[in-house]
Enzyme design. Structure first.
Site, short mmCIF file in Angstrom:
data_model
loop_
_atom_site.label_atom_id
_atom_site.label_comp_id
_atom_site.label_asym_id
_atom_site.label_seq_id
_atom_site.Cartn_x
_atom_site.Cartn_y
_atom_site.Cartn_z
N GLY A 549 19.03 26.85 43.79
CA GLY A 549 19.85 27.80 44.26
C GLY A 549 21.29 27.27 44.24
O GLY A 549 22.24 27.97 44.16
N CYS A 551 23.66 26.29 42.21
CA CYS A 551 24.71 26.67 41.32
C CYS A 551 25.18 28.09 41.42
O CYS A 551 26.27 28.47 40.67
CB CYS A 551 23.83 26.58 39.67
SG CYS A 551 23.89 24.70 39.36
N ASP A 552 24.30 28.73 42.30
CA ASP A 552 25.25 30.23 42.24
C ASP A 552 26.22 30.17 43.33
O ASP A 552 27.37 30.61 42.89
CB ASP A 552 24.01 31.06 43.19
CG ASP A 552 23.12 31.72 42.34
OD1 ASP A 552 23.77 32.23 41.25
OD2 ASP A 552 21.85 31.88 42.32
N PRO A 553 26.38 29.46 44.57
CA PRO A 553 27.34 29.50 45.28
C PRO A 553 28.51 28.39 44.60
O PRO A 553 29.74 28.59 44.81
CB PRO A 553 27.28 28.91 46.53
CG PRO A 553 25.76 28.47 46.38
CD PRO A 553 24.97 28.99 45.31
N GLY A 556 30.18 30.81 42.60
CA GLY A 556 30.92 31.68 43.10
C GLY A 556 32.15 31.10 43.62
O GLY A 556 33.36 31.88 43.56
#
Length: 794
Positions: A549, A551-553, A556
């Site tokens: 996970g 890499c998403d934030p 962002g």
């Protein structure tokens, strides 16, 4: 860029990657960053993960992080540094709760200054003064608990992810406050917690999920792995992810088992996990008979997220990165570096300048007076007055717009009943017992607080017309579809700029707006597989594993930082600008150390389970009552210094097995890690975990329990700092949700508005646009708007 952050001065006294990367973001965007170092220099100057002999040269990682900065020697008590602080817009430090300077007094002396303080747990709370390491932060925040095969030892997210994700979040927190200070004169004190940022980025919001389930007793192990994920091929590894029902259906077609689409027996992640051996035999019968390149080509044609699994030596040769010239030689020479992950107006930041020598600018920093007005009244949130058209979905994009909303912008999240936000639909695990199950996604709930929500069918003329009316009244449009989607809607940059010349358009494509992978689909898992982050995560006896996970934030927050820079550009140019912030390039910056080590020293960083190059012993150890499935009692321990090693031996009672290692260096302890681990496992096996943690901490040794992510909102440090905030949602009721991983001194509470239900604000927003109630009713009757997914029965 026309202006960037060229009128901002940053004084950076921090050590470690997080502060250095935060100030690097400023330097890349043109700010004057002055690195203040002790006489011996920043410890990163002498660091390499491989232990390579540096001679007189600074380490390559330091040179990457310090490029385009200036260096002076001193401390906050020195008159010269005091003069620099008086001239600064932002000060960054990482001295922790026991700093030898008075933060409150210095902030009072410089009321317009933004002060960013980074620390492991934040400056307050019962854990604030604990000795820590990367491993113990990941253990204490719940990150490790969610990652790994059932019944086996869980593992950390490799690559020092805590510091990299911390750096980009901290950069965003600081730049937003600096922009407000420049406009209003209100400074800010920012208390940033690395523990909280890892809870946000790597625990999959398990605490909220547990709340949605009614908070039953927390028992057993919560860890899991995704499948299909990283699988063996004829010549290496290939990475998949199947986040949606369509993607798993297409995957079954890819592996030659369309019959399983009919039976539905492997449609759900839980079904695949329960029959993992059978499932992997099906997958590997396909993958092990083909090359990675062949599989990537076939899967891409079916629009399945797929990538080769790369490492620090191979990632620089990928065709997409070559086409986009992502990597270049560092200006100091000797190694490859990724470029900043954004372009504004089609141009990236100016080329980096070589990192400075220690004290290279002593006595050479010119005076300047910060240009900001005299503050008056109570400070507002930094982005109040801005409006955002949020066309993002899943997690990377919504994490960006969530931060914009948390910082004060009016964010309007746009979905459609024909195609709701994909992350909203992961609430399907509740489909059997909840009517409005699509409102029960823990990811959607945590990524969409502080937003309003509407539905618009952007494939219809009426929907597009309304979208254009809304965009005409917005400051920012942000989206993270594959490039062809917005163009297909007729909402490309040229159209938006003509509609609203002041609007900034931030695009977050997975792989970029050009290059051979332009139209490929990618999610966080894809980025972890492709950039090398997976290569350094997992056990040595196992395959590479995704980090689940971050890499998403990471993507962002890079997009938010670029958008904030674009606001400065808008002021300089007098019109809006186009921003491209590529998801994979954000991840490549977080994985930069791997490319740097490989290109500078010929050392490919690999997975080490729970060990690390900078600590030994380091690992997880089962304590009394430990059963990996039923009652996990993992203790995380990390020894980074000779002093900590001596303290551990004292706690152990100077055992005979350690006699020959009593004065061992880090390299010597690394060489004997297996035998040290064997002895430590025997010690911990019959000792109470909480007692061991307490005693080790008293001895100054970093230790922590592996906290279960399902119970984080009850964690003493989280409670003390108020990281979780209770939100009252119209469907799921009162639930604890993640706020942001930092405190502003001027903000009492971050979550002002619950996440919107599907189409919740249709009437409010459309009425504001001038639609009559009759027109709104007609739009609903025609399916242009709605409040229930079209594919779900009434």
């Amino acid at each position: 860029m026309e202006r960037g952050l060229s009128e901002i001065r940053v004084v950076d006294l921090s050590t470690g990657i997080a502060g250095a990367y935060a100030s690097k973001l400023f330097a890349d965007a043109g700010a004057d960053v002055i690195k203040v170092e002790p006489p011996a220099g920043d410890p990163l100057r002498r660091y390499t993960a491989s232990g390579a002999e540096l001679g007189a040269a600074d380490g390559a990682l330091f040179r990457f992080l310090a490029a385009s900065k200036r260096s002076v020697v001193g401390g906050l008590g020195d008159p010269e540094v005091a003069r620099l602080v008086a001239s600064a817009d932002l000060l960054i430090e990482s001295a922790g709760p026991e700093a030898d300077f008075d933060r409150a007094a210095l902030c009072a002396r410089h009321p317009g200054l933004v002060w960013l303080s980074l620390s492991p747990y934040g400056l307050e709370g019962p854990y604030a003064n604990r000795p820590v390491s990367e491993l113990t932060i990941q253990a204490e925040c719940g990150s490790i608990s969610v990652r790994g095969l059932k019944g086996q030892e869980p593992y950390q997210a490799g690559g020092r992810t805590t510091e990299w994700i911390g750096g980009v979040f901290a950069g965003v927190a600081a730049l937003a406050a600096v922009r407000r200070a420049g406009r209003t004169g209100h400074g800010e004190f920012i208390d940033f917690s690395l523990n909280e940022v890892m809870a946000y980025g790597t625990t999959n919001f398990m605490d909220t999920m547990w709340g949605l389930l009614g908070r039953p007793p927390v028992t057993g192990s919560v860890q899991s792995t995704e499948t299909p994920s990283i699988e063996p091929t004829l010549d290496g590894w290939v990475g998949f992810n199947t986040n949606s029902a369509q993607q798993i259906a297409d995957f079954l077609l890819l592996v030659g088992r369309p019959d399983l689409r009919e039976t539905g027996e492997f449609n759900l992640a839980s079904q695949r996990s329960e029959r993992i051996d059978e499932w992997e035999a099906i997958v590997h019968a396909f993958t092990e008979t083909r090359s990675t390149a062949e599989i990537v080509k076939e899967a891409s044609l079916l629009r399945i997220p797929v990538a080769p699994v790369l490492n620090g030596a191979t990632v620089t040769e990928h065709e997409q990165f070559l086409a986009r010239e992502v990597f270049s030689e560092d200006p100091s020479g000797g190694f490859q570096r990724p470029r900043p992950p954004y372009r504004i107006g089609g141009e990236g930041p100016a080329p980096a300048r070589p990192a400075p020598g220690l004290g290279a600018h002593d006595g050479q920093i010119e005076d300047r007076a910060p240009t900001r007005p005299e503050a008056s009244g109570k400070p507002q949130l930094p982005l109040e007055g801005l409006r955002v058209f949020d066309a993002t979905a899943w997690w990377a994009g919504p994490s960006a717009s969530h931060m914009l909303g948390s910082l004060g912008a009016d964010v309007i999240h746009v979905e459609s009943v024909q195609r709701p936000d994909g992350m909203r639909m992961t609430g399907g695990m509740f489909a059997g017992g909840k009517d409005a199950w699509w409102e029960y996604s823990m990811f959607f709930l945590n990524s969409n607080t502080n937003k309003r929500g509407i539905t618009l069918d952007l494939t219809s003329e009426k929907g597009i017309a309304l979208a254009k009316q809304l965009i005409a009244r917005c400051d920012i449009v942000i989206e993270n579809f594959s490039p062809r989607v917005m163009e297909g809607f007729g909402l490309d940059w040229e159209t938006i700029h003509a509609l609203n010349p002041d609007c900034i358009m931030t695009r977050m494509p997975a792989f970029g707006l050009d290059g051979p992978w332009r139209d490929n689909v990618g999610f966080a898992q894809t980025m972890e597989q492709m950039t090398g982050l997976a290569w350094c995560t997992g056990h040595t006896h196992d395959r590479p594993r995704i980090q689940r996970g971050p890499c998403d934030p990471i993507s962002g927050m890079h997009a938010v930082f670029a958008t904030l820079v674009a606001l400065y550009e808008r002021e300089a140019l007098g019109h809006g600008v186009h921003v491209e912030c590529t998801m994979v390039e954000g991840a490549l910056n977080a994985a930069a150390e791997q490319v740097i080590e490989a290109s500078a020293y010929g050392h490919v960083l690999g997975r080490e389970g729970n060990r690390a190059p900078w600590a030994a012993p380091q690992g997880l150890y089962g304590c009394a009552g430990h059963d990996a499935m039923a009652t996990p009692q993992w203790l995380a321990l990390a020894v980074e210094t000779e002093g900590q090693w001596a303290a551990l031996l004292d706690w152990l009672g100077r055992p005979a097995w350690a006699k020959d290692l009593a004065e061992a260096t880090l390299q010597e302890r690394r060489a004997h890690h297996d035998e040290i681990d064997e002895a430590l496992r025997a010690v911990f096996a019959d000792r109470d975990r909480e007692a061991c943690v307490s005693e080790l901490l008293e001895h100054g040794v970093p230790a922590a329990p592996v906290v279960d992510a399902r119970a984080l909102s009850d964690h003493p440090q989280m409670c003390s700092r108020g990281y979780y905030e209770e939100v009252d949602h119209p469907v799921v009721g009162r639930q604890w949700m993640n706020a942001v991983p930092f405190r502003y001194a001027s903000v009492d509470r971050w979550l002002k508005q619950p996440p919107p239900t599907l189409g919740q604000h249709n009437h409010e927003v459309l009425s504001w646009l001038g639609c009559s109630q009759a027109e709104i009713a007609s739009l609903e009757a025609d399916g242009v708007i709605g409040t229930r997914p079209a594919k779900v029965g009434a």
